[in-house]
Design an enzyme around this catalytic site. Structure first.
Site: not given
Length: 221
Positions: A10-11, A15-16, A87-89
């Site tokens: 989730p946010m 990830k970044s 941001e691959a989503q």
């Protein structure tokens, strides 16, 4: 052998941050690669972490061809060892197919980072395709927490202070122009996402779903 890896969660789960760390680690080892992103929170053509790290990146749109991009680099005599794709989503399923081809045909490692589900708890098309094709899927362990203290698993969209579960799948940051509503996102546990109970309304005693029990006089307790 090269591989396609998807790091998801989730946010606010880092990830970044991990994307930039992997890029730094790979580059420090003498490997050469490229950074990609789409609709980063800080603006176009960059990967930004909430910890404050920012690096330039190639902005991806629906027409972008990963395989052609890497092939042109190789034909020009430039070595490509890895791709970092944040941001691959937001990538299209066809673009994920191209990333798999980069791995299989060009022997280039691909690291993808993205959110699994949207504010409606539905899979993003890009994430769905990555789940289908990736060699490795890793759920990040730096788990954010809901306002109640539980581990957060769901992303909520809040418009003008009210959580919504309908609307366009992609709405990044504040929106103006045709849709001037203030849009923000919040991570929640499943229970409070289901009840639409964000931090702003956490002081309100919202009723839960009725339990599957009868009245006290219906039978033994």
């Amino acid at each position: 052998m090269a591989s396609l890896r998807y790091f998801t969660g989730p946010m606010n789960c880092g990830k970044s941050t991990l994307a930039l760390q992997i890029d730094f680690t790979e580059t420090s080892a003498g490997r050469r690669g490229h950074r990609f992103t789409r609709q980063d929170r800080s603006g176009e053509a960059r990967i930004s972490s909430r910890l404050g790290m920012v690096e330039p990146a190639v902005e991806v749109d629906d027409a972008f061809d990963f395989f052609a991009f890497v092939t042109q680099d190789i034909m020009a005599g430039r070595r490509v060892d890895f791709l970092v794709c944040d941001e691959a989503q937001f990538y299209t399923p066809a673009q994920v197919d191209l990333l798999a081809r980069v791995v299989d045909d060009l022997e280039v490692d691909v690291y993808c980072f993205g959110i699994l589900t949207d504010f409606r708890t539905e899979l993003f098309p890009g994430s769905r395709r990555l789940m289908e094709l990736s060699d490795t899927i890793e759920l990040l362990q730096a788990r954010p927490r809901c306002w109640c203290g539980r581990v957060a698993t769901h992303n909520a969209r809040v418009v003008n202070g009210v959580m919504v579960t309908e609307g366009d799948q992609v709405a990044v940051g504040d929106i103006d122009g045709e849709r001037p509503a203030e849009v923000r996102y919040e991570v929640l546990c499943r229970q409070h996402h289901r009840r639409r109970q964000t931090a702003n309304v956490s002081g309100v005693a919202l009723p839960g779903d009725p339990l599957p029990f009868g009245d006290a006089g219906d039978g033994p307790r």
